[in-house]
Motif scaffolding. Structure first.
Motif, PDB file in Angstrom:
ATOM      1  N   GLN A  92      45.851  -3.366  67.867  1.00 20.17           N
ATOM      2  CA  GLN A  92      44.493  -3.734  68.269  1.00 20.17           C
ATOM      3  C   GLN A  92      44.323  -5.237  68.470  1.00 20.17           C
ATOM      4  N   ARG A  93      45.244  -6.013  67.960  1.00 23.31           N
ATOM      5  CA  ARG A  93      45.142  -7.457  68.171  1.00 23.31           C
ATOM      6  C   ARG A  93      45.423  -7.847  69.618  1.00 23.31           C
ATOM      7  N   CYS A  94      46.019  -6.927  70.383  1.00 21.05           N
ATOM      8  CA  CYS A  94      46.239  -7.209  71.808  1.00 21.05           C
ATOM      9  C   CYS A  94      44.922  -7.498  72.512  1.00 21.05           C
ATOM     10  N   LYS A  95      43.823  -6.968  71.985  1.00 24.36           N
ATOM     11  CA  LYS A  95      42.512  -7.178  72.616  1.00 24.36           C
ATOM     12  C   LYS A  95      42.187  -8.672  72.750  1.00 24.36           C
ATOM     13  N   PHE A  96      42.695  -9.452  71.819  1.00 25.18           N
ATOM     14  CA  PHE A  96      42.414 -10.887  71.868  1.00 25.18           C
ATOM     15  C   PHE A  96      43.128 -11.569  73.038  1.00 25.18           C
TER      16      PHE A  96
END
Ligand SMILES: [Zn+2]
Ligand SMILES: [Zn+2]
Ligand SMILES: [Zn+2]
Length: 104
Positions: A92-96
């Protein structure tokens, strides 16, 4: 199955930059039409600047799940937390980092 470029360290498209259990995505870059696991891999292996996907092309199948080799659209990818095909969790950190890949 598409070829994944970059500094790949295993068969699920993890690279030397991002290699947790959740880092199984590769993205086809609009500029060179090549799949890379991350923007750092792209920039280390290409001499041009990243061209981002415009919103009008978010229905292109350019996101690759390294676990099951399923290709999905950018729209699909942004809506889910798991692969719609094999249900593997995505990082979910890919969203950044979406702004590096997509014009949002
Ligand atoms: Zn490129
Ligand atoms: Zn990388
Ligand atoms: Zn999958």
């Amino acid at each position: 199955m598409p070829k994944i470029f970059g500094s790949i360290i295993d068969s699920e498209s993890r690279c030397k930059h991002y290699h947790t259990g959740l880092d199984i995505i590769a993205i086809k870059f609009k500029c060179c039409q090549k799949y890379y696991p991350c923007y750092k891999c792209h920039n280390e292996h290409e001499s041009h600047q990243i061209k981002r996907w415009p919103e009008s092309q978010f229905n292109e199948h350019v996101i690759f799940c390294g676990a099951c080799k399923h290709e999905m659209t950018i729209n699909d990818y942004m809506l889910v937390e798991n692969c719609p095909h094999c249900h593997s969790h995505f990082n979910q950190r890919c969203k950044f980092h979406y702004h590096l890949y997509f014009e949002i």
